[in-house]
Enzyme design. Sequence first.
Site, mmCIF file in Angstrom:
data_model
loop_
_atom_site.group_PDB
_atom_site.id
_atom_site.type_symbol
_atom_site.label_atom_id
_atom_site.label_comp_id
_atom_site.label_asym_id
_atom_site.label_seq_id
_atom_site.Cartn_x
_atom_site.Cartn_y
_atom_site.Cartn_z
ATOM 1 N N TRP A 65 0.399 -1.111 0.267
ATOM 2 C CA TRP A 65 -0.110 0.168 0.265
ATOM 3 C C TRP A 65 0.974 1.209 0.413
ATOM 4 C CZ3 TRP A 65 -2.718 -2.309 4.996
ATOM 5 C CH2 TRP A 65 -4.076 -3.181 4.226
ATOM 6 N N ASP A 333 -4.772 -10.629 2.949
ATOM 7 C CA ASP A 333 -4.297 -8.872 2.696
ATOM 8 C C ASP A 333 -4.211 -8.628 4.129
ATOM 9 O OD1 ASP A 333 -4.912 -6.337 2.931
ATOM 10 O OD2 ASP A 333 -7.228 -6.588 1.963
ATOM 11 N N CYS A 373 -1.833 -9.188 -0.312
ATOM 12 C CA CYS A 373 -2.163 -7.943 -0.222
ATOM 13 C C CYS A 373 -1.360 -6.671 1.355
ATOM 14 C CB CYS A 373 -3.797 -7.193 -0.457
ATOM 15 S SG CYS A 373 -4.765 -5.222 -0.450
ATOM 16 N N ASP A 392 -4.929 1.138 -1.833
ATOM 17 C CA ASP A 392 -6.180 0.835 -2.384
ATOM 18 C C ASP A 392 -6.771 2.395 -4.095
ATOM 19 O OD1 ASP A 392 -6.477 -1.030 -0.849
ATOM 20 O OD2 ASP A 392 -8.263 -0.100 -0.116
HETATM 21 C C1 9PG Z 1 -11.276 -4.695 2.661
HETATM 22 C C2 9PG Z 1 -10.078 -4.117 1.776
HETATM 23 C C3 9PG Z 1 -9.857 -4.107 0.625
HETATM 24 C C4 9PG Z 1 -8.769 -4.007 -0.311
HETATM 25 C C5 9PG Z 1 -7.327 -4.287 0.779
HETATM 26 C C6 9PG Z 1 -7.562 -3.729 1.851
HETATM 27 O O1 9PG Z 1 -6.117 2.043 6.349
HETATM 28 N N1 9PG Z 1 -6.719 1.010 5.955
HETATM 29 O O2 9PG Z 1 -7.856 1.071 7.268
HETATM 30 C C7 9PG Z 1 -6.978 0.699 5.042
HETATM 31 C C8 9PG Z 1 -8.850 -0.354 5.228
HETATM 32 C C9 9PG Z 1 -8.737 -1.653 3.902
HETATM 33 C C10 9PG Z 1 -8.260 -1.292 2.943
HETATM 34 C C11 9PG Z 1 -6.261 -0.619 3.373
HETATM 35 C C12 9PG Z 1 -6.247 -0.323 4.242
HETATM 36 O O3 9PG Z 1 -7.562 -2.248 2.120
HETATM 37 O O4 9PG Z 1 -5.783 -3.124 0.303
HETATM 38 O O5 9PG Z 1 -8.602 -4.114 -1.828
HETATM 39 O O6 9PG Z 1 -9.696 -6.051 0.027
HETATM 40 O O7 9PG Z 1 -8.700 -3.960 2.265
HETATM 41 O O8 9PG Z 1 -10.782 -4.535 4.196
#
Ligand code: 9PG
Length: 544
Positions: A65, A333, A373, A392
């Site tokens: 990310w 993930d 992921c 994302d």
């Molecule tokens: C599902 C998602 C999707 C997405 C992933 C991941 O920092 N955060 O709060 C945060 C939330 C969601 C996130 C990344 C960071 O996305 O990349 O494709 O699967 O989880 O919850």
Amino acid sequence: MELFGKALRTGRRRIDLGRGSIEIEVERSPFGHIVRGSVSGRPGRVEVLRLPAPPALLMNNWQSWGPMMKLPATARFPELEKIYRDYSPHVFSPVPDVLLRGLESAYFTAWDGVLPGFLASRIAHPFFEVEGGDLVGRLDYFDAAFDGDTPLEPLAILRGGAVEDLLETYGRLLRTESGARVPRRNPVGWCSWYQYFGRLTWDDVLANLDFARGDPDLPFEVFQVDDGFETEIGDWLTPRAGYPALDGLAGAIRQRGFLPGIWTAPFSAAETSELFSRHPEWMVAGPDGPAPAYRGWGRTIYALDTTRADVKAWLFDLFGTLKKAGFGYFKVDFLFAAAMPGRRSRPVTPVEAYREGLAVIRRAAGRDFVLGCGAPLLPSAGLVDGMRIGEDTAPFWKKKASPFAGPDAYYALRNALFRQFLHRKLWLNDPDCLILRSRDVGLSPDEREAYALAAGALDNLILDSDDLALIDAGGRSVLRRALALRGQKTAVHGLWKDEDLFEIRAAGPSGRPILGINLSDAKKAAAGMEVDPRSAAFPRPTPP
Ligand code: 9PG
């Protein structure tokens, strides 16, 4: 340039660290130097390389990310303080102190003519930081001790050429070093997340399955259910009310002719999960018991201690059960959690712990597709088939203020361009989902098209995330054209000019331009193409 405190030169040397020692051998390669060696004792955080910092460099974050981008060496990210406090200090680095002080580039960095880069992260965390005008490359072995001769993470110091060429060479060295097997099959799929997010219902899945079935414009092989089906983070085998049991879920997808895919965050356990309440002792700990890994879903999330035999058995069973239920594609993930520093059953480094956990998933999945992921990049080499290489995406563009701050199509696409050199070196790159719908979306037709055509021209994984009924004829045509662009070996140019203007060219000597991508808000010209703001354009055919 200093290597372990002395001028860089070829040959063997022993470095006494007091608390441990390192033996190295420096060789010349056609591209520069390669340093290999071994470690023993308790090396801790070791300085490997030191040189005057260039004014600007490419910074690469540790995990999926995080951003890869060009920055001045003096760059700082004060916004991380709030992210560390509200979300987690562990998400973007296993050495969060370093990233808060200034620029941390994990694994490698590069500027015009030079690329120092570690070729593996199996045990240590390799990173570069800027310190008092110097660029310093370090390996962090945390508190772990090594009695035998443990291989040093190899370091390549590449010289000569543009950053794009250096990255290509670095990618090839990574591939050789990791022995990663890149799947020949590059599946096309549907993913629920960027339309339904956590509100996904089973009816939504069924409606899209029935919509896609038999539609030649929507040639999905994989149908992947994302976050939303589970009762709690950690309780993966008991779907929420309104969903069938897992075998029913997979069965319904398979029955309609698709390969069932499922999302999990397999190293995570919510404070409210059965998993956590049954096994608090399975979590990575601090001085007072389980140590929070991050905040998510309005809860405190803990990380599994993947060095424990019982945790490994649970992970192996989990993916075995998912396979038996009928799933054949696994999006795994929030993987960074297993690499947070902390107390574990054995005193290994966070990187070793992470690899032990991911290796279990790899073994359980067998030949099925594993998509990493939220994952530390180099430590996943050889253990995944596909890898998310950016933030994302989102149904909006350029809305967020920081490259660390959350979903945004612009930042997601930019990372796909910067990290293309990893595609088919360590895995298939996943640039994140295409969003093609024309309603319920804040992306312009040009933005949607640029994203999709880039993903196609990069030969990346193509996953669509839409209520398929909302894709109009234009969206269908974009998907067809994106898919038709795949299968080419391409490289991205424009990483160093800092203009948000990129060219995707055929890899190799021809260098034929394939697609221009303009992520900026002004019209620009690339290789004879005029590219509108936030758009992609094909080169004009040269007149006969
Ligand atoms: C599902 C998602 C999707 C997405 C992933 C991941 O920092 N955060 O709060 C945060 C939330 C969601 C996130 C990344 C960071 O996305 O990349 O494709 O699967 O989880 O919850």
